[in-house]
Design a protein around this motif. Structure first.
Motif, PDB file in Angstrom:
ATOM      1  N   ASP A 129      -7.428  -2.803   5.871  1.00 19.51           N
ATOM      2  CA  ASP A 129      -5.819  -3.533   5.025  1.00 19.51           C
ATOM      3  C   ASP A 129      -7.756  -4.056   3.304  1.00 19.51           C
ATOM      4  O   ASP A 129      -8.386  -4.562   4.163  1.00 19.51           O
ATOM      5  CB  ASP A 129      -5.924  -5.085   5.143  1.00 19.51           C
ATOM      6  N   THR A 141      -4.072  -1.351   0.217  1.00 11.80           N
ATOM      7  CA  THR A 141      -4.409   0.042   1.090  1.00 11.80           C
ATOM      8  C   THR A 141      -4.312  -0.313   2.778  1.00 11.80           C
ATOM      9  O   THR A 141      -5.432  -1.041   1.982  1.00 11.80           O
ATOM     10  CB  THR A 141      -5.332   1.140   0.319  1.00 11.80           C
ATOM     11  N   THR A 142      -3.495   0.572   3.005  1.00  8.92           N
ATOM     12  CA  THR A 142      -3.867   0.608   4.623  1.00  8.92           C
ATOM     13  C   THR A 142      -4.696   1.771   5.055  1.00  8.92           C
ATOM     14  O   THR A 142      -3.888   3.216   4.971  1.00  8.92           O
ATOM     15  CB  THR A 142      -3.015  -0.094   5.630  1.00  8.92           C
ATOM     16  N   TRP A 143      -5.728   1.848   6.316  1.00  8.92           N
ATOM     17  CA  TRP A 143      -5.974   2.703   6.427  1.00  8.92           C
ATOM     18  C   TRP A 143      -6.265   2.716   8.388  1.00  8.92           C
ATOM     19  O   TRP A 143      -6.688   1.579   8.676  1.00  8.92           O
ATOM     20  CB  TRP A 143      -7.892   3.030   5.664  1.00  8.92           C
ATOM     21  N   VAL A 181      -2.202   6.069   7.169  1.00  7.82           N
ATOM     22  CA  VAL A 181      -2.625   5.902   5.823  1.00  7.82           C
ATOM     23  C   VAL A 181      -0.996   5.172   4.965  1.00  7.82           C
ATOM     24  O   VAL A 181       0.045   5.845   4.812  1.00  7.82           O
ATOM     25  CB  VAL A 181      -3.455   6.952   4.864  1.00  7.82           C
ATOM     26  N   LYS A 182      -1.736   3.650   4.364  1.00 12.94           N
ATOM     27  CA  LYS A 182      -0.444   3.253   3.548  1.00 12.94           C
ATOM     28  C   LYS A 182      -0.675   2.794   2.107  1.00 12.94           C
ATOM     29  O   LYS A 182      -1.988   2.259   2.454  1.00 12.94           O
ATOM     30  CB  LYS A 182       0.146   2.235   4.863  1.00 12.94           C
ATOM     31  N   CYS A 183      -0.402   3.101   1.093  1.00 15.45           N
ATOM     32  CA  CYS A 183      -0.083   2.171  -0.081  1.00 15.45           C
ATOM     33  C   CYS A 183       1.034   1.535  -0.978  1.00 15.45           C
ATOM     34  O   CYS A 183       1.938   2.237  -0.977  1.00 15.45           O
ATOM     35  CB  CYS A 183      -0.662   2.879  -0.946  1.00 15.45           C
TER      36      CYS A 183
END
Length: 189
Positions: A129, A141-143, A181-183
């Motif tokens: 994160d 952002t999360t990867w 993947v999130k933002c």
């Protein structure tokens, strides 16, 4: 001086109160002695103006915080600079919430603190994160990367693929797939 009756439940209650006070002092001494908290920050846990049941809950909260800090110190070998902010997070949580030993604390950990565990572990899922900005412009952002592909057909075309060889040349190659993947600033519809 007034005589205290030692019949009925009175002696048991007196012993409980003495034990609670002793445990409270021991826990507070640990946090202050290790410079993880101040007496002022622990004041809500040492108040004697609350009923006996609430004092028991306060000692249980102190005990739970101590368990977290001792686990981080003994098992993970973390130092004061990591333990101090974590203690503050735990104190803040337990000031505002009832006892919950199943609560999952999200304590910030830098990769440098845990890198000594990397060579011996065979991790299959990594999650990172990244936060930047403040207020309404803050973005998170999360990867998430996994050794398992999110769908079977990805094994054949290498789409969304990372490899250990890009990081550890010459070592056994392991494939990683980007699975999440999130933002927070980008909204998909």
């Amino acid at each position: 001086m007034e005589a205290v009756s030692l019949t009925g439940i009175t002696p048991v209650q007196m012993l409980l109160e003495i034990g609670l006070d002793k445990m409270k002092k021991d826990y507070v001494s640990f946090f202050i002695g290790q410079e993880l908290a101040t007496l002022t920050s622990l004041d809500c846990f040492i108040s004697t103006s609350v009923d006996l049941q609430e004092r028991v809950h306060c000692v249980q909260k102190l005990h739970h915080m101590l368990e977290i800090m001792v686990s981080c110190t003994v098992l993970l070998q973390f130092k004061h600079e990591s333990l101090f902010p974590w203690t503050q997070i735990c104190i803040k949580y337990y000031r505002e919430n009832p006892l919950d030993e199943k609560h999952v604390f999200q304590l910030p950990v830098s990769s440098a603190l845990v890198k000594k565990f990397y060579p011996d572990s065979h991790l299959e899922v990594w999650k990172v994160d990244i936060s930047s900005g403040h207020g309404p412009k803050e973005a998170k952002t999360t990867w998430q990367v996994s050794t398992n592909p999110p769908v079977e057909h990805m094994m054949s075309n290498n789409t969304g693929l990372l490899s250990d060889s890009t990081v550890n040349a010459g070592i056994e190659e392991k494939m990683y797939f980007i699975t999440v993947v999130k933002c927070s600033q980008v909204h998909f519809r």
